[in-house]
Scaffold this motif. Structure first.
Motif, PDB file in Angstrom:
ATOM      1  N   LEU A   1      47.777  25.001  23.700  1.00 42.08           N
ATOM      2  CA  LEU A   1      46.381  25.438  23.638  1.00 42.08           C
ATOM      3  C   LEU A   1      45.883  25.818  25.036  1.00 42.08           C
ATOM      4  N   PHE A   2      46.305  25.026  26.022  1.00 45.69           N
ATOM      5  CA  PHE A   2      45.924  25.349  27.394  1.00 45.69           C
ATOM      6  C   PHE A   2      46.530  26.693  27.801  1.00 45.69           C
ATOM      7  N   GLY A   3      47.726  26.968  27.271  1.00 45.39           N
ATOM      8  CA  GLY A   3      48.360  28.261  27.552  1.00 45.39           C
ATOM      9  C   GLY A   3      47.508  29.406  27.053  1.00 45.39           C
ATOM     10  N   VAL A   4      46.949  29.238  25.845  1.00 44.68           N
ATOM     11  CA  VAL A   4      46.079  30.285  25.301  1.00 44.68           C
ATOM     12  C   VAL A   4      44.895  30.506  26.229  1.00 44.68           C
ATOM     13  N   VAL A   5      44.296  29.374  26.666  1.00 47.62           N
ATOM     14  CA  VAL A   5      43.146  29.480  27.570  1.00 47.62           C
ATOM     15  C   VAL A   5      43.553  30.204  28.846  1.00 47.62           C
ATOM     16  N   LEU A   6      44.717  29.808  29.370  1.00 44.89           N
ATOM     17  CA  LEU A   6      45.181  30.403  30.622  1.00 44.89           C
ATOM     18  C   LEU A   6      45.408  31.898  30.455  1.00 44.89           C
ATOM     19  N   LEU A   7      46.050  32.268  29.328  1.00 38.20           N
ATOM     20  CA  LEU A   7      46.328  33.682  29.087  1.00 38.20           C
ATOM     21  C   LEU A   7      45.041  34.486  28.998  1.00 38.20           C
ATOM     22  N   LEU A   8      44.077  33.951  28.208  1.00 36.90           N
ATOM     23  CA  LEU A   8      42.830  34.697  28.027  1.00 36.90           C
ATOM     24  C   LEU A   8      42.041  34.765  29.325  1.00 36.90           C
ATOM     25  N   THR A   9      41.999  33.628  30.054  1.00 35.23           N
ATOM     26  CA  THR A   9      41.288  33.639  31.332  1.00 35.23           C
ATOM     27  C   THR A   9      41.925  34.646  32.277  1.00 35.23           C
ATOM     28  N   GLY A  10      43.253  34.612  32.337  1.00 33.07           N
ATOM     29  CA  GLY A  10      43.956  35.550  33.208  1.00 33.07           C
ATOM     30  C   GLY A  10      43.649  36.982  32.847  1.00 33.07           C
ATOM     31  N   ALA A  11      43.674  37.267  31.532  1.00 36.89           N
ATOM     32  CA  ALA A  11      43.392  38.639  31.099  1.00 36.89           C
ATOM     33  C   ALA A  11      41.969  39.030  31.462  1.00 36.89           C
ATOM     34  N   ALA A  12      41.034  38.074  31.280  1.00 38.43           N
ATOM     35  CA  ALA A  12      39.638  38.382  31.600  1.00 38.43           C
ATOM     36  C   ALA A  12      39.481  38.648  33.092  1.00 38.43           C
ATOM     37  N   ILE A  13      40.126  37.799  33.920  1.00 37.80           N
ATOM     38  CA  ILE A  13      40.041  38.009  35.369  1.00 37.80           C
ATOM     39  C   ILE A  13      40.652  39.355  35.719  1.00 37.80           C
ATOM     40  N   PHE A  14      41.805  39.654  35.111  1.00 35.07           N
ATOM     41  CA  PHE A  14      42.496  40.915  35.402  1.00 35.07           C
ATOM     42  C   PHE A  14      41.594  42.109  35.090  1.00 35.07           C
ATOM     43  N   VAL A  15      41.065  42.138  33.865  1.00 31.69           N
ATOM     44  CA  VAL A  15      40.250  43.292  33.473  1.00 31.69           C
ATOM     45  C   VAL A  15      38.973  43.360  34.290  1.00 31.69           C
ATOM     46  N   GLY A  16      38.310  42.188  34.429  1.00 31.75           N
ATOM     47  CA  GLY A  16      37.050  42.167  35.157  1.00 31.75           C
ATOM     48  C   GLY A  16      37.222  42.620  36.592  1.00 31.75           C
ATOM     49  N   CYS A  17      38.265  42.097  37.251  1.00 27.41           N
ATOM     50  CA  CYS A  17      38.451  42.436  38.662  1.00 27.41           C
ATOM     51  C   CYS A  17      38.944  43.863  38.834  1.00 27.41           C
ATOM     52  N   LEU A  18      39.690  44.364  37.835  1.00 23.21           N
ATOM     53  CA  LEU A  18      40.088  45.773  37.898  1.00 23.21           C
ATOM     54  C   LEU A  18      38.842  46.656  37.869  1.00 23.21           C
ATOM     55  N   MET A  19      37.881  46.257  37.026  1.00 24.44           N
ATOM     56  CA  MET A  19      36.644  47.038  36.979  1.00 24.44           C
ATOM     57  C   MET A  19      35.863  46.891  38.266  1.00 24.44           C
ATOM     58  N   GLY A  20      35.888  45.661  38.846  1.00 23.89           N
ATOM     59  CA  GLY A  20      35.235  45.471  40.131  1.00 23.89           C
ATOM     60  C   GLY A  20      35.855  46.363  41.196  1.00 23.89           C
ATOM     61  N   TRP A  21      37.176  46.470  41.144  1.00 27.43           N
ATOM     62  CA  TRP A  21      37.912  47.323  42.084  1.00 27.43           C
ATOM     63  C   TRP A  21      37.448  48.777  41.931  1.00 27.43           C
ATOM     64  N   CYS A  22      37.457  49.271  40.680  1.00 28.25           N
ATOM     65  CA  CYS A  22      37.005  50.651  40.428  1.00 28.25           C
ATOM     66  C   CYS A  22      35.579  50.842  40.919  1.00 28.25           C
ATOM     67  N   HIS A  23      34.755  49.819  40.670  1.00 29.98           N
ATOM     68  CA  HIS A  23      33.357  49.926  41.072  1.00 29.98           C
ATOM     69  C   HIS A  23      33.240  50.042  42.583  1.00 29.98           C
ATOM     70  N   GLN A  24      34.077  49.254  43.288  1.00 26.71           N
ATOM     71  CA  GLN A  24      34.013  49.335  44.754  1.00 26.71           C
ATOM     72  C   GLN A  24      34.419  50.738  45.225  1.00 26.71           C
ATOM     73  N   ILE A  25      35.447  51.299  44.583  1.00 27.93           N
ATOM     74  CA  ILE A  25      35.897  52.641  44.987  1.00 27.93           C
ATOM     75  C   ILE A  25      34.776  53.652  44.767  1.00 27.93           C
ATOM     76  N   ILE A  26      34.122  53.550  43.600  1.00 26.80           N
ATOM     77  CA  ILE A  26      33.053  54.504  43.303  1.00 26.80           C
ATOM     78  C   ILE A  26      31.901  54.325  44.288  1.00 26.80           C
ATOM     79  N   ARG A  27      31.599  53.048  44.601  1.00 30.03           N
ATOM     80  CA  ARG A  27      30.486  52.765  45.494  1.00 30.03           C
ATOM     81  C   ARG A  27      30.778  53.260  46.919  1.00 30.03           C
ATOM     82  N   GLU A  28      32.057  53.200  47.304  1.00 30.44           N
ATOM     83  CA  GLU A  28      32.394  53.592  48.674  1.00 30.44           C
ATOM     84  C   GLU A  28      32.524  55.090  48.840  1.00 30.44           C
ATOM     85  N   LYS A  29      32.430  55.827  47.742  1.00 30.83           N
ATOM     86  CA  LYS A  29      32.684  57.265  47.811  1.00 30.83           C
ATOM     87  C   LYS A  29      31.873  57.943  48.909  1.00 30.83           C
TER      88      LYS A  29
END
Lengths: 300, 562
Positions: free
Chosen positions: A71-99
């Motif tokens: 069960l902890f694995g499920v939590v870890l997987l979902l948290t990891g995926a959320a961090i991955f997607v969220g931070c990828l969007m943060g990354w894109c946002h920084q690129i757009i902001r720095e344009k």
């Protein structure tokens, strides 16, 4: 060799009077360096959590504290995926902001276009492995192909519709791109929406096809084909079309983001790299589909 | 040089955060470098475990013989078949062999050259940073989950991957449900993504960010080599990802890509795997070829002999390298024409390689040679690499390969080119560029010790392996007949020398930070001849590298004058 005028360092052709002329943002073009970013590390943290989540779900980490509980694995997987997607969007946002602070937009656009082309080259090689596998087996194994049963027919009108839909979407995508260049924003928006709908339609067709095939027993582990060459064919069929479908899905996300940024008024007639990248990616997916269609349905 | 104006920062980070948020190619290069040093020691320790096991003929095969002959008890073994050894049973030995190779290839040699390319290539072409600085940071961070996955897999149920770094099925399909092999595959995926992103970044940087006046015909050879290697990485790495994904899917998703009874093909896996992994051999050597040209030229006070010959040779190794993969697998069965083709194509590789070797010799010819440690490592590389290369020529011959395949001759050969080649190159590059990268000199007197210990150690480790192999000792086996005792003792002794020299180097590397800062741009006093941009800025360079492209008159590397 004469020493004057001295060219500025590459990529940032600012005024050549060294170190004194600041641009409108207060940066010295001659010593400008890109701002730091925590996003790449955070994205990596998300990516690190995901495989450990999967391994934990498999129950293979007994004695690893909380990781021993699936069960902890499920939590870890979902948290990891959320961090991955969220931070990828943060990354894109920084690129757009720095344009606005980039010093040479033209050079930057050109570099990004190189990036997309090279990235697609790599993608093509990954698909090349699928094709290589297919044609090698096709050449050496006469039984390598779909099973022919009374209630099972490989191919048919559905996949032809799907192909037609995907090819049309490439045309609408190109129309949207041209509209964007002429700054006909409404036409571009409309055509991107049409493209996205056609893409979703394609995925729907393929999903239906998959469901139908699986219902009729065409999958690698089904008892009727598990011990024959049809099993390997099924494996390459699902892997090839699945990998392609994944790319269609990613392309849809890219198109959707382009649409959202178009709605937000981000793009100019001369500067809309994200739209260019999404459309190139979409054409690439289209071309690969044609190759895949010929390979799997016509040759196979 | 003009004093730079203070630059308004967007956001300031200090201390650890400065490193975690960095997008500076120099800091990223150093992160790569220290990661590589650490992983090199880990991989070296794994090699130590292997050598410790092979220090004596072993417990089972030898037991009867030893009792018969001299009555000597076998010394303590790390691995025994019954699990009584220090580390458990022979399965652990297989894990150790697999992880030694994986760590050394994916985390030491390949990123080792990327570390230097990251630091030096933008300097050499007069750029301020890489084309995509954030992606560059992403590339180095991705190596950490990759390494964590592989190394922690020792401690999961069933242990780490034990099917060799090649992960040949059906061996790699055993133990389904134990995640070691799956974690290995995911680790390879991460390393592969890192490698592809780095390759794209180098290609765009070299194509697009060259300083005005830095034309293709003036490009330093290290930059050329990085360019070609990036092409290999970009084109070949996705194919590796596909190959290991087949293993992952066959293990977990019920596919049958490599299951012969279901129409799959384990030999085809080998073809796809080596389509990547043979070009990967050149990923592990070509950047060093480029760098060593600078070192030979610098310490001979001459220009590189045959600039265009070197460039074309590098390019043709790149191109032909994609068409020789099956010489790794002659014995799996393939048509005679294919055997002949792959034999001839493999031999053809020796031609451009020979051009390079003779060009290096010609570079030194008549020069004012200074035997600094970097130059010693360069010369040592030349001799050990040529020995390894000749071993490769022998193995490329199909008829001989049928006898030598999977023997210690192969192990000796590829260690001679990877340790005697790549690792020597990495040491030469470190001694040459460390002053630029850290701002501190490495000790030349300690460096000479490091070199001679390592040079003798490498010869002593890997030459006897060739003999063991010719006598018939099989690779990947934890026990051997007592006939191979002498050569294996030599190998183990050589290992100790090599690892000792690596430790001395490691201590000197840390100690270098306590030495005074270098105050000159060009501590080797070579740039009047070599005219390379990285020596025209301070040690280490400021964040922005150059205020302007240094106003040095660039000598045409082809030898012509402007």
């Amino acid at each position: 060799m004469s020493t004057a005028p001295i060219p500025a360092a590459a990529g940032h052709p600012g005024p050549s009077a060294p170190g004194h002329l600041l641009d409108e943002h207060g940066n010295d073009p001659n010593t400008h360096i890109p701002p730091p970013s925590l996003w790449p590390l955070l994205v990596t943290v998300g990516l690190t959590m995901m495989p450990f989540g999967v391994v934990s779900i498999l129950g293979a980490l007994p004695g690893w504290g909380p990781l021993g509980y699936p069960l902890f694995g499920v939590v870890l997987l979902l948290t990891g995926a959320a961090i991955f997607v969220g931070c990828l969007m943060g990354w894109c946002h920084q690129i757009i902001r720095e344009k606005p602070i980039s010093h040479n937009p033209a050079a930057q656009q050109r570099d990004l276009q190189y990036f997309v082309l090279l990235f697609l080259t790599g993608e093509l090689m990954a698909f090349g492995a699928v094709f290589g596998y297919f044609y090698y087996r096709h050449a050496v194994d006469p039984n390598f192909g779909p099973p022919h049963g009374a209630d099972f027919h490989f191919g048919g009108p559905l996949v032809a519709y799907a192909t037609f839909v995907l090819l049309s979407s490439s045309i609408t995508c190109e129309i949207a791109h041209h509209a964007l260049q002429k700054h006909q924003v409404n036409l571009a928006k409309f055509m991107f929406v049409v493209t996205i709908l056609l893409g979703v339609g394609f995925l729907g067709c393929m999903g239906f096809e998959w469901g139908e095939f699986i219902r009729r027993g065409f999958y690698p582990l089904h008892p009727s084909i598990a011990d024959s060459s049809h099993s390997a064919f099924a494996a390459i069929f699902y892997t090839g079309t699945g990998f392609h479908g994944l790319h269609v899905a990613i392309g849809l996300v890219m198109l959707f983001m382009v649409l959202a940024r178009l709605q937000a008024g981000h793009f100019a007639a001369h500067r809309h790299f994200a739209a260019v990248a999404a459309s190139w990616y979409w054409h690439f997916v289209d071309i690969v589909w044609v190759l895949l269609f010929i390979t799997v349905y016509v040759v196979g | 040089m003009n004093a730079p104006a203070p630059m308004p920062e967007i956001r300031h980070y200090t201390g650890v955060m400065n490193w975690l948020t960095t997008v500076d190619h120099k800091k990223i290069g150093l992160i790569y470098f220290w990661f590589v040093v650490l992983m090199g020691l880990v991989g070296g320790a794994f090699a130590g475990a292997i050598r410790f096991q092979l220090a004596s003929p072993g417990a089972t095969l030898e037991a009867l013989q030893a009792a018969q002959l001299a009555g000597t008890a076998a010394p303590m073994a790390l691995f025994n078949a019954d699990g009584s050894g220090l580390f458990g049973n022979y399965h652990r030995y297989n894990e150790m062999v697999t992880m030694h190779a994986s760590v050394m290839i994916f985390f030491t040699i390949i990123p080792g050259f990327i570390a230097f390319a990251n630091y030096i290539v933008p300097l050499m072409i007069g750029a301020r940073d890489m084309a995509f600085p954030k992606m560059n940071a992403f590339g180095v961070w991705l190596l950490f989950p990759s390494a964590i996955l592989m190394i922690t897999s020792f401690f999961v149920k069933g242990g780490a991957a034990a099917s060799g770094w090649t992960a040949y099925p059906p061996l790699s399909l055993t133990g389904v449900g134990d995640p070691g092999q799956d974690m290995w595959v995911m680790g390879v995926h991460f390393a592969g993504v890192s490698s592809i992103l780095a390759a794209i970044n180098f290609l765009v940087t070299i194509i697009s960010l060259r300083a005005p006046g830095m034309t293709w015909s003036k490009l330093p050879l290290f930059v050329w080599a990085t360019f070609f290697v990036s092409i290999i990485q970009l084109v070949a790495t996705p194919v590796l990802a596909a190959a290991v994904t087949m293993v992952l899917m066959d293990r977990n998703f019920g596919t049958s890509f490599t299951v012969a009874s279901s129409g799959g093909d384990p030999v085809l896996y080998q073809h796809i795997f080596w389509f990547y992994s043979h070009p990967a051999v050149y990923i592990m050597i070509l950047p060093g070829f480029g760098a060593i040209s600078h070192i030979f030229a610098a310490f001979s006070r001459k220009l590189v002999f045959g600039y265009w010959g070197m460039v074309i040779a590098t390019g043709s190794i790149t191109a032909v390298g994609f068409a020789v993969w099956a010489h790794h697998m002659f014995t799996v069965g393939m048509p005679i024409w294919a055997q002949n083709y792959f034999m001839i194509a493999s031999l053809v590789i020796a031609v451009p390689t020979g051009i390079k070797v003779f060009s290096w010799l010609a570079t030194m010819w008549g020069g004012t040679i200074r035997f600094t440690t970097a130059m010693l490592f360069a010369c040592g590389f030349l001799s050990t690499f040529v020995i390894g290369g000749f071993g490769g020529l022998i193995l490329a011959l199909v008829q001989i390969d049928f006898s030598f395949h999977d023997s210690y001759f192969v192990v000796g050969h590829f260690h001679m080119v990877l340790v005697g080649g790549s690792v020597m190159l990495l040491f030469a590059m470190t001694y040459y560029w460390w002053p630029k990268m850290s701002g501190h000199m490495l000790s030349e007197s300690v460096g000479k010790w490091v070199f001679w210990l390592m040079f003798i150690g490498i010869l002593c480790t890997f030459m006897p392996m060739h003999v063991s192999g010719m006598e018939g000792m099989a690779r990947r086996i934890p026990v051997y007949w007592a006939d191979f005792r002498l050569t294996n003792h030599l190998t183990t002794g050589g290992y100790c020398l090599t690892f000792l020299s690596a430790l001395i180097f490691f201590i000197d590397l840390i100690a270098s930070y306590r030495r005074p800062k270098i105050t000159v741009d060009d501590p080797w006093q070579i740039n009047d001849v070599q005219q390379s941009f990285e020596w025209a800025t301070s040690c280490p360079p400021p964040d922005y590298n150059f205020v302007q492209v240094p106003p040095i008159p660039v000598i045409d590397p082809t030898g012509g004058k402007h």
